[in-house]
Scaffold this active site. Structure first.
Site, mmCIF file in Angstrom:
data_model
loop_
_atom_site.group_PDB
_atom_site.id
_atom_site.type_symbol
_atom_site.label_atom_id
_atom_site.label_comp_id
_atom_site.label_asym_id
_atom_site.label_seq_id
_atom_site.Cartn_x
_atom_site.Cartn_y
_atom_site.Cartn_z
ATOM 1 N N LYS A 58 -14.140 0.265 -3.581
ATOM 2 C CA LYS A 58 -15.452 0.499 -2.924
ATOM 3 C C LYS A 58 -16.280 1.101 -3.655
ATOM 4 O O LYS A 58 -17.515 0.999 -3.566
ATOM 5 C CB LYS A 58 -14.620 1.582 -1.942
ATOM 6 C CG LYS A 58 -13.819 0.810 -0.899
ATOM 7 C CD LYS A 58 -13.546 1.933 0.241
ATOM 8 C CE LYS A 58 -12.320 1.247 1.033
ATOM 9 N NZ LYS A 58 -11.789 2.581 2.097
ATOM 10 N N HIS B 197 7.914 -26.503 -0.839
ATOM 11 C CA HIS B 197 7.248 -27.609 -1.734
ATOM 12 C C HIS B 197 5.985 -27.379 -2.479
ATOM 13 O O HIS B 197 5.165 -27.927 -2.965
ATOM 14 C CB HIS B 197 6.893 -28.726 -0.629
ATOM 15 C CG HIS B 197 8.245 -29.448 -0.050
ATOM 16 N ND1 HIS B 197 8.585 -30.459 -0.620
ATOM 17 C CD2 HIS B 197 8.970 -28.968 0.794
ATOM 18 C CE1 HIS B 197 9.672 -30.899 0.282
ATOM 19 N NE2 HIS B 197 9.861 -29.761 1.036
ATOM 20 N N GLU C 3 0.939 -1.190 0.083
ATOM 21 C CA GLU C 3 -0.046 -0.012 0.001
ATOM 22 C C GLU C 3 0.834 1.321 -0.098
ATOM 23 O O GLU C 3 0.382 2.290 -0.543
ATOM 24 C CB GLU C 3 -0.951 0.118 1.158
ATOM 25 C CG GLU C 3 -2.426 -0.065 0.674
ATOM 26 C CD GLU C 3 -3.254 -0.325 2.116
ATOM 27 O OE1 GLU C 3 -4.307 -1.142 2.108
ATOM 28 O OE2 GLU C 3 -3.036 0.523 2.987
HETATM 29 O O1 PA5 Z 1 -3.448 1.196 6.023
HETATM 30 C C1 PA5 Z 1 -4.587 1.767 5.815
HETATM 31 O O2 PA5 Z 1 -5.112 2.761 5.821
HETATM 32 C C2 PA5 Z 1 -5.766 0.756 5.313
HETATM 33 O O3 PA5 Z 1 -5.480 -0.567 5.368
HETATM 34 C C3 PA5 Z 1 -6.773 0.877 6.117
HETATM 35 O O4 PA5 Z 1 -6.233 0.402 7.695
HETATM 36 C C4 PA5 Z 1 -8.011 -0.033 6.082
HETATM 37 O O5 PA5 Z 1 -8.743 0.150 4.830
HETATM 38 C C5 PA5 Z 1 -9.050 0.119 7.089
HETATM 39 O O6 PA5 Z 1 -9.495 1.293 7.118
HETATM 40 P P1 PA5 Z 1 -10.398 1.560 8.553
HETATM 41 O O7 PA5 Z 1 -9.555 1.678 9.968
HETATM 42 O O8 PA5 Z 1 -10.630 3.031 8.222
HETATM 43 O O9 PA5 Z 1 -11.457 0.843 8.610
#
Ligand code: PA5
Length: 445
Positions: free
Chosen positions: A422, A308, A287
């Site tokens: 989303k 494996h 990310e």
């Molecule tokens: O690293 C991030 O920002 C994302 O992975 C969020 O943690 C994830 O989308 C969950 O979001 P939220 O905590 O708003 O539910």
């Protein structure tokens, strides 16, 4: 203390080329310290370990104690950065089989809110029917559909099963200070709640209550976890010379390898307890760096298991990969290979050896084979699977990720690409406010 060896990369990238990154690494470190880098409104993680107060940690421990006393099972509802850190630490530190035993010293931790599987949620609610359970609702935005959906089911079940008063005691929210549905619900229902600081992004939030509360409920020492991170904060500080700074060296080496066409990094462990550390790392790096059509693809394997399955590809597939191995120096328990009179399996040559010695030779043999096969190999050694070591490892990876993303010239602290699915899902589900998008998407299918 954690150590990093890049020696087995040097046949692929020269030491000079890796060390040539030093000025850029320094500039990235300074930009992080001075708050002048891209994404500088999300740097709250940088000195988070050393800024955590005793009062804050004691408060988390006190809440954990309430849940420990009143719950057999605690559901951690969260996704991505609101889930993986807690799971990584808890699984790394837990006995592999305690949760299957009748006598337990801590509530069993179960995860939800990270998928939308009807079967998973049905089976979870069935499992909880005769259990004294509590819930931690973790969401920074407070609006993530996966988590909100699971929490809606769990809240109702908890209230129905345990009564409103007890539910109030065993449901905790970890969310934004002011906004989002999770905050509104927590305030209305009077749940104990914790704030996720504005300037700490989800995937960097494991050392906030997002990770610390579930970890404390599971029975682990959060002071030691944070202590390990504080040690790494010092060991990787701006004043530490490049050659002695593992986060700086790791960031430089992986960027040099990437420049030379090594597009995939495989994080390797030889201990199944580290499986979710791999998963947490994949999110952290994926990310943070996968942007602007750039970025190393973070993959992960558990060895020997995956030797494996994926071993063949790693040994002889396309040469676009490098490996980073997490090696655990000292195991917690002692188990020797027994001698056998008949020796039908031919294993008497190992009799009297520790299992870990065999594992370490599998690790070394694999490293040499993969290097021979054209795979550069970095090795991170952590002293043990303890709170201190894991805390240090998490901070090491976070800091290296921040530096590495800046070397790649992306903003390591946003995740604009996560919104695309989303928006489509909401349009397909006719969410209010998505009317135009709904029409547009219907026309495409
Ligand atoms: O690293 C991030 O920002 C994302 O992975 C969020 O943690 C994830 O989308 C969950 O979001 P939220 O905590 O708003 O539910």
């Amino acid at each position: 203390m954690i150590s990093l060896s890049i020696e087995k990369c040097l046949g692929f990238a020269s030491k000079e080329a890796i060390y040539a990154w030093e000025p850029k690494v320094k500039a990235a470190q300074e930009a992080l310290e001075n708050g002048t880098c891209k994404g500088n409104d999300y740097l709250g993680w940088l000195h988070l370990p050393s800024s955590l107060t005793k009062e804050h940690l004691d408060d988390i421990k006190a809440t954990a104690q309430v849940l420990r006393e009143n719950c057999e099972v605690v559901i951690v509802a969260g996704i991505g950065g609101s889930y993986l850190g807690a799971r990584a630490v808890i699984e790394a530190l837990s006995n592999s089989f305690t949760w299957l035993q009748d006598k337990k010293t801590a509530p069993v931790i179960i995860y939800a809110g990270h998928n939308i599987s009807e079967d998973y949620l049905f089976e979870l609610t069935e499992f909880l029917k005769d259990k004294k359970f509590g819930v931690i609702n973790i969401s920074k935005s407070g609006t993530t559909t996966e988590t909100a959906l699971a929490f809606r089911l769990l809240k109702k079940q908890c209230e129905d099963q345990r009564g409103k008063e007890m539910a109030k005691k065993v449901i905790v929210a970890v969310t934004d200070e002011k906004k989002g549905a999770a905050r509104i619900t927590a305030d209305k229902e009077g749940y104990k709640s914790y704030i996720i600081p504005d300037n700490v992004g989800g995937r960097f939030s494991v050392l906030t209550p997002v990770g610390l509360l579930p970890i404390a409920i599971a029975g682990f020492d959060i002071d030691k976890l944070v202590g390990g991170a504080v040690e790494m904060e010092k060991a990787c500080g701006l004043n530490v010379p490049f050659a002695e700074n593992p986060a700086a060296l790791y960031a430089a080496t992986r960027n040099e390898l990437y420049k030379d066409g090594k597009k995939i990094e495989i994080l390797v462990n030889f201990n199944p307890k580290l499986h979710y550390v791999n998963e947490w790392w994949k999110q952290l790096y994926g990310e943070s760096e996968g942007k602007e059509h750039k970025g190393i693809f973070p993959a992960a394997v558990d060895f020997s298991t995956d030797l494996h399955s994926m071993g063949q590809w790693i040994q002889e597939g396309e040469r676009t990969i490098f490996e980073t191995v997490i090696s655990v120096d000292k195991v917690d328990h002692k188990l020797e290979v027994p001698s056998d009179e008949d020796n039908l399996d031919g294993l008497n040559y190992l009799a009297g050896k520790r299992i870990d010695e065999v594992n370490k030779m599998a690790e070394l043999g694999t490293q040499l084979a993969h290097v021979d096969g054209g795979v550069p190999n970095m090795r991170i050694v952590i002293p043990s699977l303890s709170e201190n070591s894991i805390g240090g490892l998490l901070y090491f990876f976070e800091l290296a990720c921040g530096i590495s993303g800046l070397l790649l010239e992306v903003n390591p602290f946003n995740q604009p690409g996560v919104e695309a699915y989303k928006a489509n899902m909401f349009a397909l589900l006719n969410k209010p406010g998505y009317e135009e998008a709904s029409k547009a998407i219907q026309a495409r299918i």
